[in-house]
Design an enzyme around this catalytic site. Structure first.
Site, PDB file in Angstrom:
ATOM      1  N   GLY A 146     -53.017 146.804 -42.214  1.00  0.00           N
ATOM      2  CA  GLY A 146     -52.053 145.843 -41.661  1.00  0.00           C
ATOM      3  C   GLY A 146     -50.711 145.840 -42.367  1.00  0.00           C
ATOM      4  O   GLY A 146     -49.753 145.243 -41.888  1.00  0.00           O
ATOM      5  N   ASP A 147     -50.628 146.523 -43.513  1.00  0.00           N
ATOM      6  CA  ASP A 147     -49.361 146.523 -44.250  1.00  0.00           C
ATOM      7  C   ASP A 147     -48.655 147.878 -44.180  1.00  0.00           C
ATOM      8  O   ASP A 147     -47.836 148.200 -45.019  1.00  0.00           O
ATOM      9  CB  ASP A 147     -49.588 146.101 -45.707  1.00  0.00           C
ATOM     10  CG  ASP A 147     -50.526 147.044 -46.447  1.00  0.00           C
ATOM     11  OD1 ASP A 147     -51.157 147.894 -45.797  1.00  0.00           O
ATOM     12  OD2 ASP A 147     -50.626 146.926 -47.681  1.00  0.00           O
ATOM     13  N   ASN A 174     -15.746 123.001 -14.103  1.00  0.00           N
ATOM     14  CA  ASN A 174     -14.938 123.068 -15.306  1.00  0.00           C
ATOM     15  C   ASN A 174     -15.237 121.848 -16.165  1.00  0.00           C
ATOM     16  O   ASN A 174     -15.085 120.712 -15.715  1.00  0.00           O
ATOM     17  CB  ASN A 174     -13.451 123.107 -14.945  1.00  0.00           C
ATOM     18  CG  ASN A 174     -12.609 123.340 -16.188  1.00  0.00           C
ATOM     19  OD1 ASN A 174     -12.440 124.462 -16.642  1.00  0.00           O
ATOM     20  ND2 ASN A 174     -12.109 122.250 -16.752  1.00  0.00           N
ATOM     21  N   GLU A 191     -59.292 158.104 -55.294  1.00  0.00           N
ATOM     22  CA  GLU A 191     -58.268 157.097 -55.594  1.00  0.00           C
ATOM     23  C   GLU A 191     -57.567 157.434 -56.907  1.00  0.00           C
ATOM     24  O   GLU A 191     -58.162 158.046 -57.793  1.00  0.00           O
ATOM     25  CB  GLU A 191     -58.911 155.704 -55.688  1.00  0.00           C
ATOM     26  CG  GLU A 191     -59.466 155.206 -54.368  1.00  0.00           C
ATOM     27  CD  GLU A 191     -58.438 155.205 -53.260  1.00  0.00           C
ATOM     28  OE1 GLU A 191     -57.403 154.530 -53.411  1.00  0.00           O
ATOM     29  OE2 GLU A 191     -58.644 155.895 -52.248  1.00  0.00           O
ATOM     30  N   GLY A 213     -62.889 145.264 -51.363  1.00  0.00           N
ATOM     31  CA  GLY A 213     -62.515 146.643 -51.049  1.00  0.00           C
ATOM     32  C   GLY A 213     -62.413 146.927 -49.555  1.00  0.00           C
ATOM     33  O   GLY A 213     -62.879 146.151 -48.723  1.00  0.00           O
ATOM     34  N   THR A 214     -61.787 148.061 -49.251  1.00  0.00           N
ATOM     35  CA  THR A 214     -61.519 148.400 -47.846  1.00  0.00           C
ATOM     36  C   THR A 214     -62.810 148.674 -47.064  1.00  0.00           C
ATOM     37  O   THR A 214     -62.890 148.366 -45.873  1.00  0.00           O
ATOM     38  CB  THR A 214     -60.587 149.618 -47.752  1.00  0.00           C
ATOM     39  OG1 THR A 214     -61.075 150.654 -48.632  1.00  0.00           O
ATOM     40  CG2 THR A 214     -59.173 149.259 -48.183  1.00  0.00           C
ATOM     41  N   ARG A 268     -48.418 140.558 -55.042  1.00  0.00           N
ATOM     42  CA  ARG A 268     -47.212 141.182 -55.599  1.00  0.00           C
ATOM     43  C   ARG A 268     -45.955 140.865 -54.778  1.00  0.00           C
ATOM     44  O   ARG A 268     -44.861 141.246 -55.142  1.00  0.00           O
ATOM     45  CB  ARG A 268     -47.410 142.695 -55.715  1.00  0.00           C
ATOM     46  CG  ARG A 268     -48.200 143.072 -56.958  1.00  0.00           C
ATOM     47  CD  ARG A 268     -48.387 144.559 -57.065  1.00  0.00           C
ATOM     48  NE  ARG A 268     -49.331 145.053 -56.056  1.00  0.00           N
ATOM     49  CZ  ARG A 268     -49.475 146.334 -55.753  1.00  0.00           C
ATOM     50  NH1 ARG A 268     -48.736 147.249 -56.334  1.00  0.00           N
ATOM     51  NH2 ARG A 268     -50.359 146.715 -54.854  1.00  0.00           N
ATOM     52  N   TYR A 286     -21.440 119.278 -25.618  1.00  0.00           N
ATOM     53  CA  TYR A 286     -22.894 119.392 -25.702  1.00  0.00           C
ATOM     54  C   TYR A 286     -23.500 119.226 -24.316  1.00  0.00           C
ATOM     55  O   TYR A 286     -23.298 118.190 -23.661  1.00  0.00           O
ATOM     56  CB  TYR A 286     -23.473 118.312 -26.629  1.00  0.00           C
ATOM     57  CG  TYR A 286     -24.984 118.283 -26.569  1.00  0.00           C
ATOM     58  CD1 TYR A 286     -25.722 119.391 -26.986  1.00  0.00           C
ATOM     59  CD2 TYR A 286     -25.669 117.181 -26.063  1.00  0.00           C
ATOM     60  CE1 TYR A 286     -27.103 119.395 -26.898  1.00  0.00           C
ATOM     61  CE2 TYR A 286     -27.060 117.174 -25.980  1.00  0.00           C
ATOM     62  CZ  TYR A 286     -27.771 118.293 -26.402  1.00  0.00           C
ATOM     63  OH  TYR A 286     -29.127 118.304 -26.312  1.00  0.00           O
ATOM     64  N   ALA A 331     -10.707 111.880 -17.443  1.00  0.00           N
ATOM     65  CA  ALA A 331     -10.885 112.024 -18.890  1.00  0.00           C
ATOM     66  C   ALA A 331     -11.285 110.690 -19.513  1.00  0.00           C
ATOM     67  O   ALA A 331     -10.870 109.626 -19.062  1.00  0.00           O
ATOM     68  CB  ALA A 331      -9.590 112.520 -19.523  1.00  0.00           C
TER      69      ALA A 331
HETATM   70  C1  UD1 Z   1     -55.826 152.336 -49.835  1.00  0.00           C
HETATM   71  C2  UD1 Z   1     -56.709 153.583 -49.825  1.00  0.00           C
HETATM   72  C3  UD1 Z   1     -55.921 154.774 -50.365  1.00  0.00           C
HETATM   73  C4  UD1 Z   1     -54.665 154.960 -49.538  1.00  0.00           C
HETATM   74  C5  UD1 Z   1     -53.852 153.685 -49.513  1.00  0.00           C
HETATM   75  C6  UD1 Z   1     -52.714 153.839 -48.520  1.00  0.00           C
HETATM   76  C7  UD1 Z   1     -59.007 152.841 -50.223  1.00  0.00           C
HETATM   77  C8  UD1 Z   1     -60.090 152.740 -51.228  1.00  0.00           C
HETATM   78  N1  UD1 Z   1     -57.874 153.365 -50.652  1.00  0.00           N
HETATM   79  O1  UD1 Z   1     -55.532 152.068 -51.198  1.00  0.00           O
HETATM   80  O2  UD1 Z   1     -56.716 155.941 -50.312  1.00  0.00           O
HETATM   81  O3  UD1 Z   1     -53.895 156.028 -50.076  1.00  0.00           O
HETATM   82  O4  UD1 Z   1     -54.648 152.576 -49.071  1.00  0.00           O
HETATM   83  O5  UD1 Z   1     -51.866 152.731 -48.564  1.00  0.00           O
HETATM   84  O6  UD1 Z   1     -59.178 152.478 -49.089  1.00  0.00           O
HETATM   85  N2  UD1 Z   1     -57.802 145.204 -47.676  1.00  0.00           N
HETATM   86  C9  UD1 Z   1     -58.647 144.251 -47.180  1.00  0.00           C
HETATM   87  N3  UD1 Z   1     -59.720 143.860 -47.931  1.00  0.00           N
HETATM   88  C10 UD1 Z   1     -60.005 144.387 -49.136  1.00  0.00           C
HETATM   89  C11 UD1 Z   1     -59.133 145.378 -49.643  1.00  0.00           C
HETATM   90  C12 UD1 Z   1     -58.053 145.756 -48.879  1.00  0.00           C
HETATM   91  O7  UD1 Z   1     -58.431 143.747 -46.081  1.00  0.00           O
HETATM   92  O8  UD1 Z   1     -60.992 143.986 -49.734  1.00  0.00           O
HETATM   93  C13 UD1 Z   1     -56.652 145.637 -46.864  1.00  0.00           C
HETATM   94  C14 UD1 Z   1     -55.330 145.338 -47.528  1.00  0.00           C
HETATM   95  O9  UD1 Z   1     -54.855 144.071 -47.126  1.00  0.00           O
HETATM   96  C15 UD1 Z   1     -54.459 146.450 -47.012  1.00  0.00           C
HETATM   97  C16 UD1 Z   1     -55.416 147.599 -46.818  1.00  0.00           C
HETATM   98  O10 UD1 Z   1     -56.706 147.028 -46.724  1.00  0.00           O
HETATM   99  O11 UD1 Z   1     -53.896 146.119 -45.746  1.00  0.00           O
HETATM  100  C17 UD1 Z   1     -55.354 148.596 -47.980  1.00  0.00           C
HETATM  101  O12 UD1 Z   1     -55.769 147.928 -49.147  1.00  0.00           O
HETATM  102  P1  UD1 Z   1     -55.061 148.161 -50.547  1.00  0.00           P
HETATM  103  O13 UD1 Z   1     -55.704 147.315 -51.559  1.00  0.00           O
HETATM  104  O14 UD1 Z   1     -53.598 148.063 -50.385  1.00  0.00           O
HETATM  105  O15 UD1 Z   1     -55.525 149.665 -50.807  1.00  0.00           O
HETATM  106  P2  UD1 Z   1     -54.858 150.716 -51.725  1.00  0.00           P
HETATM  107  O16 UD1 Z   1     -55.317 150.534 -53.117  1.00  0.00           O
HETATM  108  O17 UD1 Z   1     -53.401 150.735 -51.473  1.00  0.00           O
HETATM  109 CA    CA Z   2     -51.796 149.446 -50.236  1.00  0.00          CA
END
Ligand code: UD1
Ligand code: CA
Length: 456
Positions: A102-103, A377, A155, A77-78, A15, A366, A423
């Site tokens: 990380g974000d 100078n 979620e 997923g996380t 995005r 330069y 000069a």
């Molecule tokens: C996640 C949380 C949500 C929280 C929100 C806060 C979960 C299921 N949900 O949702 O409860 O309110 O963050 O911002 O954890 N990432 C990976 N690998 C993956 C998926 C994600 O490294 O497979 C990293 C993303 O780069 C990011 C972070 O994990 O830095 C969060 O992932 P994102 O997909 O943004 O989660 P949200 O849906 O925002």
């Molecule tokens: Ca997020």
């Protein structure tokens, strides 16, 4: 065993619409992931593992090898992301693990430390950092029981209408007992709306296993903001900037205006220094007291002494001494050291050079790969010719040297203390102490030449 941090950084940031890894996008000139690492370290956690995805090499290149890496090749997923760090977690059994996104660059070391105190005090297997926000849309919600105890995190996509009304959200930052996290990870399933392995499910799993789970509410909800879009990134930057400028103003730094001003999170500024609009102070930059900076000064990874003046100029990876006067329109390129009370003026470029105290280089000059002494100078239009198309050579200029206008110093060459150069000279041989060097064609006058040629 040591506490450790896992930073989730495998997001592609689709995005954001840029080819760069999302966590490398800068907030006030510093990549988001570096903000997160700085906060973890400031909270006392040294050992860190970054979970990286397809753009892992790019992240590795920028962040370096002070941290470990685990690769998540498929974004499932996380919870799945943290599973990739199992070996790292195994090596940190018996302690606690901080998980960060990380974000989310604004989460402070204080909030992390406060959550850790709560985590230890309550004897939790997991402590979630939450925040109460006006618009919880899109975030995971904190579901509590009637007594206020944490039940689970749901979620957005999995929440029912009641749950969606909850205004307390999951920041995606947690403290886990490392062993408890290792127990919970393999039991996380992906039977949810997104078909992902949610780290948030670890909470319910641990509660069901009879472990404790708690919540630490961040005092400042802004800290948990993440950046998924360019608009959000800009908003984050504005919030961060306001806090940073406030901190400097508390310390007696004056801003004559905020337009175009960017001050990075690691910059320090002495009291009494004035910052004018359009000035960007980035990276590892440190300014002394009573300086005047800008308008339109760009300083990156540079150090400036007390009482210096830097107007409409760019300084990169260099040092400028006390009371120096730089600009307007001076470019100091990396690896330069400008002495006290030096004066560098209009359209002067200095690169990889040392300029001694009190030396004046005021116009159109330069200086590259040179060691210049004190109180010299340089006239208008002096050039060190440091490059023969293959190699770079150094120029050495002693103390109290006077160099006339439009002089070429053909390196390698040395001008000794107290020498004068006429000069228009092109200097190809060393100039001895206190001598005068003239290296130009002698002027010839042809009387009445114009009149005679016209008659012809
Ligand atoms: C996640 C949380 C949500 C929280 C929100 C806060 C979960 C299921 N949900 O949702 O409860 O309110 O963050 O911002 O954890 N990432 C990976 N690998 C993956 C998926 C994600 O490294 O497979 C990293 C993303 O780069 C990011 C972070 O994990 O830095 C969060 O992932 P994102 O997909 O943004 O989660 P949200 O849906 O925002
Ligand atoms: Ca997020």
């Amino acid at each position: 065993m040591n506490n450790c941090t896992i930073v989730l950084a495998a997001g592609e940031g689709t995005r954001m619409h840029v080819p760069t890894a999302k966590v490398l996008l800068p907030v006030l000139g510093k990549p988001m992931v570096s903000w997160v690492l700085t906060a973890a370290r400031a909270a006392g956690v040294e050992d860190c593992c970054l979970i990286v995805g397809r753009s892992g090499d790019e992240v590795r290149k920028k962040v370096g090898d002070k941290v470990s890496y685990a690769v998540q090749s498929e974004r499932l997923g996380t919870g799945h992301a943290v599973m990739q760090a199992t070996a790292f977690l195994e090596a940190h059994r018996g302690a606690h693990c901080l998980v960060l996104a990380g974000d989310c660059p604004l989460l402070s070391a204080e909030t992390i430390s406060e959550a850790f105190r709560c985590h230890l005090q309550e004897g939790n297997a997991v402590t979630v950092i939450s925040a109460r926000v006006k618009d919880p849309f899109g975030y995971g919600r904190i579901v509590r029981d009637v007594t206020g105890g944490l039940l689970r995190i749901v979620e957005e996509k999995d929440a029912d209408a009641d749950e969606r009304r909850i205004d307390e959200i999951n920041s995606s930052a947690y403290w886990f007992e490392t062993d408890a996290l290792l127990e919970a990870l393999p039991r996380i399933q992906n039977d949810n709306a997104k078909g992902e392995y949610y780290l948030t499910d670890a909470i319910e799993l641990l509660l069901r296993a009879g472990r404790r789970a708690g919540v630490s509410v961040a005092k400042d909800a802004d800290e948990i903001l993440g950046a998924n879009t360019q608009r959000q990134l800009l908003a984050l930057q504005r919030i961060a900037q306001e806090k940073i400028l406030d901190r400097h103003m508390e310390n007696g730094v004056m801003f004559s205006g905020e337009d175009g001003v960017l001050v990075g999170p690691d910059v320090t500024i002495g009291p009494g220094t004035v910052i004018h609009p359009g000035s960007r102070l980035l990276g590892d930059t440190h300014l002394g007291q009573n300086c005047v900076i800008g308008p339109d000064a760009i300083l990156e990874d540079s150090r400036v002494g007390d009482g210096a003046q830097i107007r409409s100029s760019t300084i990169e990876q260099s040092v400028v001494g006390d009371l120096a006067r730089i600009g307007p329109y001076t470019h100091i390129r990396p690896n330069s050291v400008i002495g006290e009370r030096c004066k560098l003026g209009n359209f002067v470029e200095v690169k990889n050079s040392v300029i001694g105290a009190g030396t004046s280089i005021a116009h159109l000059t330069y200086v590259g790969d040179a060691d210049v002494g004190c109180r010299c100078n340089f006239g208008c239009g002096v050039v060190t010719t440091n490059y023969d198309g293959v190699k770079k050579y150094r120029t050495t200029v002693g103390d109290d040297v006077f160099i006339g206008c439009n002089v070429n110093l053909v390196a390698p060459v040395t001008v000794e203390d107290g020498a004068y150069i006429a000069a228009g000279s092109t200097i190809t041989h060393n100039v001895p102490k206190s001598s005068l060097a003239i290296a130009r064609a002698r002027q010839v006058i042809k009387d009445n030449w114009v009149l005679t040629t016209r008659e012809e």
